[in-house]
Structures are given as C-alpha cells and as structure tokens.
Motif scaffolding. Sequence first.
Motif, PDB file in Angstrom:
ATOM      1  N   ILE A 285      -3.793   3.090  -5.875  1.00  0.00           N
ATOM      2  CA  ILE A 285      -4.331   2.943  -4.518  1.00  0.00           C
ATOM      3  C   ILE A 285      -3.422   2.004  -3.737  1.00  0.00           C
ATOM      4  CG2 ILE A 285      -6.278   2.127  -3.150  1.00  0.00           C
ATOM      5  CD1 ILE A 285      -8.095   2.986  -5.432  1.00  0.00           C
ATOM      6  N   VAL A 286      -3.027   2.441  -2.583  1.00  0.00           N
ATOM      7  CA  VAL A 286      -2.075   1.692  -1.753  1.00  0.00           C
ATOM      8  C   VAL A 286      -2.702   0.392  -1.266  1.00  0.00           C
ATOM      9  CG1 VAL A 286      -0.705   1.746   0.378  1.00  0.00           C
ATOM     10  CG2 VAL A 286      -0.928   3.817  -1.029  1.00  0.00           C
ATOM     11  N   GLY A 287      -1.949  -0.706  -1.376  1.00  0.00           N
ATOM     12  CA  GLY A 287      -2.366  -1.980  -0.797  1.00  0.00           C
ATOM     13  C   GLY A 287      -3.242  -2.841  -1.680  1.00  0.00           C
ATOM     14  N   LEU A 288      -3.694  -2.328  -2.823  1.00  0.00           N
ATOM     15  CA  LEU A 288      -4.525  -3.116  -3.722  1.00  0.00           C
ATOM     16  C   LEU A 288      -3.691  -3.692  -4.859  1.00  0.00           C
ATOM     17  CD1 LEU A 288      -7.822  -1.053  -4.146  1.00  0.00           C
ATOM     18  CD2 LEU A 288      -7.198  -2.705  -2.378  1.00  0.00           C
ATOM     19  N   LYS A 289      -4.165  -4.775  -5.427  1.00  0.00           N
ATOM     20  CA  LYS A 289      -3.540  -5.318  -6.616  1.00  0.00           C
ATOM     21  C   LYS A 289      -3.656  -4.299  -7.748  1.00  0.00           C
ATOM     22  CE  LYS A 289      -2.792  -9.528  -4.931  1.00  0.00           C
ATOM     23  NZ  LYS A 289      -1.450 -10.125  -4.773  1.00  0.00           N
ATOM     24  N   LYS A 290      -2.754  -4.396  -8.707  1.00  0.00           N
ATOM     25  CA  LYS A 290      -2.710  -3.440  -9.801  1.00  0.00           C
ATOM     26  C   LYS A 290      -4.057  -3.308 -10.495  1.00  0.00           C
ATOM     27  CE  LYS A 290      -0.077  -2.556 -14.074  1.00  0.00           C
ATOM     28  NZ  LYS A 290      -1.117  -2.726 -15.085  1.00  0.00           N
ATOM     29  N   GLU A 291      -4.674  -4.435 -10.836  1.00  0.00           N
ATOM     30  CA  GLU A 291      -5.953  -4.394 -11.547  1.00  0.00           C
ATOM     31  C   GLU A 291      -7.066  -3.833 -10.675  1.00  0.00           C
ATOM     32  OE1 GLU A 291      -3.389  -7.616 -13.288  1.00  0.00           O
ATOM     33  OE2 GLU A 291      -3.989  -6.992 -11.263  1.00  0.00           O
ATOM     34  N   GLU A 292      -7.036  -4.147  -9.384  1.00  0.00           N
ATOM     35  CA  GLU A 292      -8.050  -3.603  -8.469  1.00  0.00           C
ATOM     36  C   GLU A 292      -7.943  -2.079  -8.410  1.00  0.00           C
ATOM     37  OE1 GLU A 292      -8.149  -7.413  -5.375  1.00  0.00           O
ATOM     38  OE2 GLU A 292      -6.820  -5.706  -5.001  1.00  0.00           O
ATOM     39  N   SER A 293      -6.712  -1.597  -8.233  1.00  0.00           N
ATOM     40  CA  SER A 293      -6.486  -0.156  -8.166  1.00  0.00           C
ATOM     41  C   SER A 293      -6.913   0.526  -9.457  1.00  0.00           C
ATOM     42  CB  SER A 293      -5.006   0.118  -7.892  1.00  0.00           C
ATOM     43  OG  SER A 293      -4.714   1.495  -7.982  1.00  0.00           O
ATOM     44  N   GLU A 294      -6.511  -0.031 -10.586  1.00  0.00           N
ATOM     45  CA  GLU A 294      -6.825   0.589 -11.866  1.00  0.00           C
ATOM     46  C   GLU A 294      -8.331   0.664 -12.102  1.00  0.00           C
ATOM     47  OE1 GLU A 294      -4.652  -1.727 -14.676  1.00  0.00           O
ATOM     48  OE2 GLU A 294      -2.782  -0.600 -14.388  1.00  0.00           O
ATOM     49  N   ASN A 295      -9.038  -0.393 -11.754  1.00  0.00           N
ATOM     50  CA  ASN A 295     -10.474  -0.403 -11.989  1.00  0.00           C
ATOM     51  C   ASN A 295     -11.219   0.573 -11.088  1.00  0.00           C
ATOM     52  OD1 ASN A 295     -11.682  -2.542 -14.001  1.00  0.00           O
ATOM     53  ND2 ASN A 295      -9.844  -3.478 -13.129  1.00  0.00           N
ATOM     54  N   ILE A 296     -10.830   0.660  -9.831  1.00  0.00           N
ATOM     55  CA  ILE A 296     -11.481   1.609  -8.926  1.00  0.00           C
ATOM     56  C   ILE A 296     -11.202   3.045  -9.358  1.00  0.00           C
ATOM     57  CG2 ILE A 296     -11.500   2.515  -6.568  1.00  0.00           C
ATOM     58  CD1 ILE A 296     -11.094  -0.373  -5.611  1.00  0.00           C
ATOM     59  N   LEU A 297      -9.935   3.343  -9.679  1.00  0.00           N
ATOM     60  CA  LEU A 297      -9.599   4.696 -10.092  1.00  0.00           C
ATOM     61  C   LEU A 297     -10.293   5.064 -11.404  1.00  0.00           C
ATOM     62  CD1 LEU A 297      -5.804   4.947  -9.180  1.00  0.00           C
ATOM     63  CD2 LEU A 297      -7.731   6.074  -8.047  1.00  0.00           C
ATOM     64  N   LYS A 298     -10.340   4.132 -12.337  1.00  0.00           N
ATOM     65  CA  LYS A 298     -11.035   4.418 -13.595  1.00  0.00           C
ATOM     66  C   LYS A 298     -12.510   4.720 -13.351  1.00  0.00           C
ATOM     67  CE  LYS A 298     -12.017   2.707 -18.251  1.00  0.00           C
ATOM     68  NZ  LYS A 298     -13.431   3.144 -18.197  1.00  0.00           N
ATOM     69  N   PHE A 299     -13.137   3.950 -12.479  1.00  0.00           N
ATOM     70  CA  PHE A 299     -14.544   4.215 -12.154  1.00  0.00           C
ATOM     71  C   PHE A 299     -14.704   5.610 -11.560  1.00  0.00           C
ATOM     72  CE2 PHE A 299     -17.706   4.477  -8.772  1.00  0.00           C
ATOM     73  CZ  PHE A 299     -18.875   4.286  -9.505  1.00  0.00           C
TER      74      PHE A 299
END
Length: 366
Positions: A285-299
Amino acid sequence: MSQTITETQVETDKIPATLILKNPVQTTPDEYKYSNLLPHFSQDTYPPLTPFSHSDPGLRALDHPDPRTFLRNATSVVELTPRLGTEVHGVNLATLDSDGRDQLALEVARRGLVVFRDQHEFIDRGPEFYKQWGSHFGRLHIHPTSGHPEGFPEIHLVYRDANSTFNFEISDSITSTVWHTDVSYELQPPGLTTFFLLSQPETGGDTLFTSQVSTLKKLSAPFVAFLRTLSAVHSGVEQANFSRSGKRGGIVRREPVENIHPVVRKHPVTGEEALYVNRQFTRRIVGLKKEESENILKFLYDHIDKSGDNQARLKWQPGTVAVWDNRVTAHSAIVDYGDSKERRHGARITPQAERPIPALEGLKLD
C-alpha cells in the motif's frame, strides 16, 4: 478460480525445465481434437502497452428498454448464490449479435459471473472467432509470459497434463488456492473476461469465484472510508521472474510492469464499489510503513479467503463457458486432480478495460 496468472495450479517440481521447454505437450495432432490450440511459446517480443480509450459496452445496454432480452429464449436462468453468479441454459453465445453482447456485458457487471452451459458451437468456432468475440468488449490483452495457440497470441492458455504444466504454480504451500484478478498489474486491467475448458479431468479442477463488492460491504463503514483513501502497487515482476527461471515456458515477451491502483475501485457501468487487492499481484500500500501495509493487506487477503458467503464454485462440464467481470470479482483455480494425470486445457479471452476508477474522487494514483 483460484490463484494464477490467471488460473493457478500446483506445481510439480519433478518436471525439469528442459522438458517444459523442449517437449512441452505429449500428444500428436491426430489424437486430440483441439491440438491446434495447444500451448505454443513464440520468441516474439512486444513493446510496452500504451494507454487507450475504453468505453464499456454495458453502458449502451443501460439505455435498452429490456437489457435482459438476450436471455429471453433461455430454458433455465438460476442464480448460483444471492450475491454472485448466474447459470444459464438455452442461450447460444455464438449467435449473439452486438446488442446481445452489450446486454451480456451489463448482466455480467451486475452479477459478477455468468456461466453458460452447452456452448459447444462457441468453443468449436476457433481462435479467429474468439478474437472477434473478445474485441467487442475491449482491446485484447497479449499475456507477457503464457502459452498461446500458434499464431494467436491474444488467446491465453492454461495447460496441465501428465507430463507438462504451463501455469504459474507454487509447490511450497499447503494449498493451491490463491485468489487473484487477472493481470491486475497492467495500467488498464481486464474487464469482461471469457474462459472455457477444451479438455478437463473427470472430476476436480473446479474454479472458485468471490464477489469483491460483497467482501467490501462486509467491512465497517469507517474502515471502508479509510480504504477508499488508499492505493496499492500491483506488480508483474514475480510472474516474469518465474518464467525467466525456466518454468511456464521460459518466455518473457514484454518487460514486466508495476502500476498503482485504488484499493477500492468503482465500476464505470453499475457505479458499485469493489475491493481491488489480490494476493497474487498486489505488493504494498502506497504511503504506509512496511508493517502497516503488510498487516492491512494480510487482513484483507484473509477476509477474501474466508468469506465463503461471498463465494461461488464453478464445476466445469464439457461445453461450459464462463464470463466474469475482473473489476468486481476475484477467482482461484482448484488443483486437486494432479494424481489423475488427466489433461486440463483452458482458453481465456481477455479484453482490457479502463484504468481502475477510484471510489474516492480525486485520489492520486501517480
């Protein structure tokens, strides 16, 4: 249908790359009816795709006094599930005129998936007809790595038999089910897509579909509002590298691309909003920290995987043609037939559509 570069299937690491490249299909022309449609891997290369103007044919059907006229002679029209999918008997796709095809586009946009049975005439008309059919719905996509019938690069093939496999497959996972929307990494991904099997195992090899409209509606309003503000990178690099490693035919005809699309897109005809991420091609996800992006996408991926109440399962029969809208659905092939050593040979006609329209007006995608 479950994972793929379009359809995904479980890899057999036992097949050496040399066999895949040098002796792809164990058959002779006189023993298989559709030998002219077996996978061919040309050495042709193509320049990058260029943007084009797309007007969805379903828009024309909106002005029709009865946009379901093309179903008038159907002997059976059954909804597979309340949220997704319709199965039709008694309509010959091969004889649909331009108006009927427009109506089909609108019906598929509304239902996500429409399955037509007893379409032997359509399938047997061959690749020139497939191209003519698909061109009604948009510019035909040429896949950068897949096999195609010789002389017809616009026809994407999935293929597996006892000796060969030409799909984007994984072997180090407990499941072959990977939800995706076809080539979502393109700037203008597919809209209405047509797929059918030329040969199939006696049992197994089904395809799963899910409604991305319904998966979005299951989420809370505040979370959906947040998702509308997001965009994500979709990438074809991994797919290309898979081929460059000597698998899937070992060909990369067009250099891979990455493009940014809205996480929530709007359909140009129905106005419905749909979740637009998939495990196979969405990377971050553009603009998010790596962990933020990974957690949202995993959800979101887990939500798509587990939402059986948004899904439909297509059991293939000879003569079946499936038409779906890649903008509002995801699918995954089910590779449960490998031990049978039977052939599964499918053809996909893949017209491109518009660049995904953000549900949030003004969302920046560059």
